[in-house]
Design a protein around this motif. Structure first.
Motif, PDB file in Angstrom:
ATOM      1  N   PRO A  70      -4.328   4.989  -2.028  1.00 22.75           N
ATOM      2  CA  PRO A  70      -4.379   3.719  -2.765  1.00 22.75           C
ATOM      3  C   PRO A  70      -5.769   3.356  -3.275  1.00 22.75           C
ATOM      4  O   PRO A  70      -5.888   2.560  -4.215  1.00 22.75           O
ATOM      5  N   LEU A 102       1.974   2.417  -3.313  1.00 12.81           N
ATOM      6  CA  LEU A 102       0.935   3.002  -4.164  1.00 12.81           C
ATOM      7  C   LEU A 102       0.776   4.496  -3.951  1.00 12.81           C
ATOM      8  O   LEU A 102       0.057   5.153  -4.710  1.00 12.81           O
ATOM      9  N   LEU A 116      -4.932  -5.235   1.009  1.00 13.88           N
ATOM     10  CA  LEU A 116      -5.128  -4.411  -0.182  1.00 13.88           C
ATOM     11  C   LEU A 116      -6.608  -4.144  -0.425  1.00 13.88           C
ATOM     12  O   LEU A 116      -7.024  -3.003  -0.682  1.00 13.88           O
ATOM     13  N   LEU A 172       0.827  -1.208   0.000  1.00 10.17           N
ATOM     14  CA  LEU A 172       0.000   0.000   0.000  1.00 10.17           C
ATOM     15  C   LEU A 172       0.865   1.263   0.000  1.00 10.17           C
ATOM     16  O   LEU A 172       0.558   2.238  -0.694  1.00 10.17           O
ATOM     17  N   VAL A 217      -8.343  -1.410  -2.861  1.00 14.47           N
ATOM     18  CA  VAL A 217      -7.511  -1.738  -4.016  1.00 14.47           C
ATOM     19  C   VAL A 217      -8.097  -2.946  -4.758  1.00 14.47           C
ATOM     20  O   VAL A 217      -8.527  -3.914  -4.128  1.00 14.47           O
ATOM     21  N   LYS A 243      -7.009   2.012  -6.898  1.00 17.13           N
ATOM     22  CA  LYS A 243      -5.886   1.552  -7.703  1.00 17.13           C
ATOM     23  C   LYS A 243      -5.910   0.022  -7.834  1.00 17.13           C
ATOM     24  O   LYS A 243      -6.700  -0.659  -7.183  1.00 17.13           O
TER      25      LYS A 243
END
Length: 433
Positions: free
Chosen positions: A311, A307, A342, A304, A347, A314
Motif C-alpha cells: 500500500p 490496496l 492508512l 489497506l 498511504v 498509494k
C-alpha cells in the motif's frame, strides 16, 4: 416560565431553542463571548439541521436571548438548567465535573429566590447530591431543589428528538420541583409524551445505562458482521431477521466501523469507572469498549487490504469524516482511526465531508481536503465510505471510476449493493457481506 440554560453548546442550545419554541422565556448563557456574539448575530456554533431557523424564529419573537452575564440570567429564573460539558477526564476516564461544579457555585452566588436547578449534562450517579450540597453550603437561606433531567438527543435529529421524545426522565422526590418540571414540559405532556418520575440517582443512571445498551447493540452487530464474512452470510439480512423481533428491535443494528461521537465513548468509560468505584463490575460494557476500539483500527486494515500487498505510496479517497451524518462532530469519529492506519502504512489520504472538514483539519493535518467526492477520488487507488451522508448514496459511479487510478471501493457503511457496483468494474468490499 423563565428558564436559564447555562452552557450554549449542543445540548444547551438545542434545549434552550426548543423550550423557547414552547413559549417559555429562555436565556442561554455561555462564558465564551465569541460564541454568544455569533449567536446574537444568528450564526450557529454547531451544525444541526433546522437549528438556525428555530433560533431565528424565537429570537425574533423575543423568547430566546443569549448572554455572558450569568448573574442577570439566573436572577428570578423558575428553572436553571446546567448543560455544560462533562468530557472524559484525562488519565482515568472519569467524567470531568469541573464545569458542573463551577456553574453550581456561580448559580449559588446569583440566585435571588426559590428555584429549581436541573442537571441536563450527563453526569455520574451521585453528582446531583454534590450539587445540592454546594447549593446548601453557599445559600442556606434559599430553597433550591436539585433535579436530574438527562437528555436523549441524537445529533442530526436533535430537534425532533426534543419535541417528540420517547420519554422524559425527571429525577427528583421534591414535590415542588416535580410541579415546576411538569410545567416546563407541559407542551410535551399535552402531546402525551411519557414523563417518568424517578429518584435523582436513578435518573442519572438511566442516561448511562441507555447509552451503554445502544453501544452494546452496535458492537454486537459489528462482531456478527465479522462472523458473516467468515461463514459467507449477509449481515444486513441477519440484522433484519433479528430486528423484526419486537424484543430486540431494528435500531442500532447496522454494521459499520464502530461508534463514536460525544456520548457513547465517554459515557461507557464513565459507567465503567462508576462500576469500578462501587466494586460492581459491568463486564459486558468492558467488552463493548474494548471491541469498539479494536473495530476502528480493523477498518483501517480492511482498506489497506483492498490496496494489495504494497500500500505504501498509494492514495485513498475517504468519503465522510464525522462520526455520523448530519453533524459536524468529529469527536471519537471512526475516520480518525481509519485515516491514521492508512497514513501509518504510507498511504496518502484525500478526503471530503459535507460539514466536518473545518473540525477535521485540526485533527488530520496531513490530509488533503477536497471540495467534493470526485475531487477526492481523483488519482486515488481506492475510495472508502466511512460516513453515510446522503450525498454519498447516489454517487455517479462511472464518473468516480473515470477519475480514479484503480476502481476500488471499500464501503464501510454498506451503502451500495455489491452487484450494482461490481458490474461497473469496481473491486468492491463492504462489511459483513
Amino acid at each position: 416560565m423563565k428558564i436559564t440554560m447555562i452552557g450554549s453548546g449542543y445540548v444547551g442550545l438545542v434545549s434552550g431553542a426548543c423550550f423557547s419554541d414552547f413559549g417559555h422565556d429562555v436565556v442561554c448563557v455561555d462564558k465564551d463571548a465569541s460564541k454568544i456574539e455569533a449567536l446574537q448575530a444568528g450564526r450557529m456554533p454547531i451544525y444541526e439541521p433546522g437549528l438556525d431557523q428555530l433560533v431565528a424564529t424565537n429570537v425574533a419573537a423575543g423568547r430566546l436571548t443569549f448572554t455572558t452575564d450569568l448573574a442577570a440570567a439566573v436572577a428570578g429564573a423558575d428553572a436553571i438548567f446546567i448543560a455544560v460539558g462533562t468530557p472524559s477526564r484525562r488519565g482515568d476516564g472519569h467524567a470531568d465535573l469541573t464545569y458542573v461544579f463551577e456553574a453550581t457555585k456561580e448559580i449559588a452566588a446569583a440566585v435571588t429566590g426559590p428555584t429549581v436547578v436541573v442537571t441536563k449534562s450527563t453526569v455520574p450517579v451521585g453528582t446531583g447530591d454534590r450539587v445540592e450540597e454546594i447549593l446548601r453550603e453557599e445559600r442556606p437561606d434559599i430553597d433550591i431543589a436539585v433535579v436530574s433531567n438527562p437528555e436523549f438527543l441524537r445529533e442530526g435529529a436533535a430537534i425532533g428528538d426534543f419535541k417528540r421524545p420517547d420519554r422524559i426522565v425527571i429525577g427528583s422526590e421534591d414535590a415542588r420541583a416535580r410541579e415546576v418540571m411538569r410545567e416546563v414540559y407541559r407542551p410535551l405532556y399535552l402531546n402525551e409524551s411519557p414523563i417518568l418520575f424517578v429518584s435523582r440517582r436513578t435518573s442519572e443512571l438511566i442516561k448511562y445505562a441507555a447509552n451503554a445498551f445502544l453501544a452494546t447493540k452496535i458492537t454486537f452487530i459489528n462482531e456478527i458482521a465479522d462472523l458473516c464474512e467468515a461463514v459467507g452470510a449477509n449481515v444486513q439480512d441477519v440484522s433484519r431477521g433479528i430486528g423484526l423481533d419486537n424484543r430486540i428491535g431494528a435500531k442500532f443494528l447496522h454494521a459499520g466501523p464502530g461508534y463514536g461521537g460525544s456520548c457513547f465513548p465517554k459515557d461507557t468509560l464513565a459507567l465503567l469507572k462508576t462500576a469500578e468505584d462501587h466494586e460492581s463490575p459491568v463486564h459486558i460494557v468492558e467488552a463493548v469498549v474494548k471491541v469498539n476500539d479494536s473495530r476502528k483500527r480493523a477498518m483501517g486494515r480492511k482498506v489497506l487490504h483492498a490496496l494489495g500487498d504494497e500500500p505504501r505510496g498509494k492514495t485513498v479517497a475517504v468519503l465522510g469524516l464525522t462520526f455520523k451524518p448530519n453533524t459536524d462532530d468529529m469527536r471519537d469519529a471512526p475516520s480518525l482511526a481509519v485515516v491514521q492506519s492508512l497514513q501509518d502504512a504510507g498511504v496518502t489520504v484525500r478526503a471530503f465531508d459535507p460539514e466536518g472538514m473545518d473540525a477535521a483539519k485540526a485533527m488530520m493535518p496531513d490530509v488533503v481536503f477536497c471540495k467534493d467526492a470526485y475531487e477526492a477520488a481523483a488519482g486515488a487507488d481506492a475510495v472508502t465510505i466511512v460516513t453515510e451522508w446522503d450525498t454519498f448514496r447516489a454517487l455517479d459511479l462511472r464518473r468516480l471510476a473515470s477519475v480514479m487510478t484503480a476502481p476500488v471501493m471499500v464501503d464501510l457503511r454498506n451503502v451500495y449493493r455489491p452487484d450494482d457496483v461490481r458490474k461497473l468494474g469496481f473491486a468492491y468490499s463492504s462489511v459483513g457481506r
